[in-house]
Design a protein around this motif. Structure first.
Motif, PDB file in Angstrom:
ATOM      1  N   UNK A  55       6.607 -37.261 -28.832  1.00 52.06           N
ATOM      2  CA  UNK A  55       7.590 -36.444 -28.690  1.00 52.06           C
ATOM      3  C   UNK A  55       9.031 -37.176 -28.626  1.00 52.06           C
ATOM      4  N   UNK A  56       8.979 -38.238 -27.683  1.00 49.41           N
ATOM      5  CA  UNK A  56       9.993 -39.145 -27.672  1.00 49.41           C
ATOM      6  C   UNK A  56      10.305 -39.737 -28.911  1.00 49.41           C
ATOM      7  N   UNK A  57       9.537 -40.393 -29.502  1.00 49.93           N
ATOM      8  CA  UNK A  57       9.625 -40.934 -30.616  1.00 49.93           C
ATOM      9  C   UNK A  57      10.144 -40.045 -31.962  1.00 49.93           C
ATOM     10  N   UNK A  58       9.774 -38.667 -31.669  1.00 49.46           N
ATOM     11  CA  UNK A  58      10.315 -37.813 -32.734  1.00 49.46           C
ATOM     12  C   UNK A  58      11.791 -37.268 -32.411  1.00 49.46           C
ATOM     13  N   UNK A  59      11.975 -37.328 -31.171  1.00 47.24           N
ATOM     14  CA  UNK A  59      13.359 -36.930 -30.745  1.00 47.24           C
ATOM     15  C   UNK A  59      14.468 -38.324 -31.218  1.00 47.24           C
ATOM     16  N   UNK A  60      14.023 -39.496 -30.747  1.00 49.40           N
ATOM     17  CA  UNK A  60      14.817 -40.550 -31.142  1.00 49.40           C
ATOM     18  C   UNK A  60      15.100 -40.682 -32.774  1.00 49.40           C
ATOM     19  N   UNK A  63      17.628 -38.100 -33.729  1.00 55.21           N
ATOM     20  CA  UNK A  63      18.790 -38.674 -33.365  1.00 55.21           C
ATOM     21  C   UNK A  63      19.510 -39.625 -34.188  1.00 55.21           C
ATOM     22  N   UNK A  64      18.520 -40.558 -34.761  1.00 54.51           N
ATOM     23  CA  UNK A  64      19.276 -41.659 -35.409  1.00 54.51           C
ATOM     24  C   UNK A  64      19.530 -41.064 -36.843  1.00 54.51           C
ATOM     25  N   UNK A  65      18.577 -40.085 -37.224  1.00 45.84           N
ATOM     26  CA  UNK A  65      19.008 -39.534 -38.791  1.00 45.84           C
ATOM     27  C   UNK A  65      20.125 -38.546 -38.651  1.00 45.84           C
ATOM     28  N   UNK A  66      20.445 -38.007 -37.377  1.00 42.45           N
ATOM     29  CA  UNK A  66      21.801 -37.120 -37.313  1.00 42.45           C
ATOM     30  C   UNK A  66      22.968 -37.961 -37.344  1.00 42.45           C
ATOM     31  N   UNK A  67      22.905 -39.273 -36.772  1.00 40.81           N
ATOM     32  CA  UNK A  67      24.059 -40.444 -36.758  1.00 40.81           C
ATOM     33  C   UNK A  67      24.081 -41.093 -38.088  1.00 40.81           C
TER      34      UNK A  67
END
Length: 196
Positions: A55-60, A63-67
């Motif tokens: 889950x942490x890897x997925x959220x990270x 976040x990277x894709x959004x930036x």
């Protein structure tokens, strides 16, 4: 039975082993059962930790894709905003051009053959842009709506003002301009029709 002697002690031992009444056997069984139970608990804990890590890897990753710029970025709304904008009188009285970043402006009152320039203050509120400049010789107030692409300007030049050539105006000038389309401004006095 010949040659085989069995003592009562041997019989007790055999009974204990076959009935599992042996204390050593019980403790070994408990140890093996405890180890197996511990391993099962650890396996469940490891699954939970692995799921949390995923889950942490997925959220990270999200976040990277959004930036990232480009691809998924939304397009800006409205027309692009140039650095310099202008208001030109619909009736041909003149025009004013100013820089959004610095507030420096140039005003040409074609009808009076009078031009002046100076620094001003720019305030931006959403799509509305305001320019103001007040000195001892003139007052300038401009309002633009960059979404509607319309603007208004009010200029007053006092009678003691001089233009860039050193000529003094004989009387004060007050002008109110309306520009219903700031995109078609020519910014050229020769192309403007003088007021009637």
């Amino acid at each position: 039975m010949t040659g085989l002697t069995v003592s009562s002690r041997d019989i007790t031992y055999i009974e204990a082993v076959t009935n599992k009444a042996c204390p050593l056997c019980e403790s070994v069984g408990k140890i093996i059962g405890g180890v197996a139970e511990n391993l099962l608990k650890r396996k469940v804990k490891m699954r939970k930790i692995s799921l949390l890590f995923a889950i942490i890897v997925l959220l990270a990753g999200v976040s990277v894709q959004a930036q990232k710029r480009g691809g998924g970025a939304p397009l800006p709304i409205g027309p692009p905003v140039p650095r310099q904008v202008s208001v030109q009188d619909q009736d041909g009285g003149g025009f004013i051009v100013f820089d959004l970043a610095t507030g420096d402006f140039k005003c040409n009152m074609c009808e009076y053959k009078y031009a002046f320039s100076g620094p001003g203050q720019v305030k931006i509120d959403g799509f509305n842009v305001y320019l103001s400049a007040v000195t001892d010789t003139y007052e300038v107030f401009v309002t633009l709506n960059l979404w509607d692409r319309q603007g208004k300007a009010m200029m007053e030049v006092y009678s003691s003002a001089t233009d860039g050539t050193g000529l003094t105006t004989n009387e004060g000038i007050r002008e109110f301009w309306t520009d219903v389309n700031i995109d078609n401004n020519t910014l050229n006095c020769a192309l403007l029709q003088p007021k009637k």
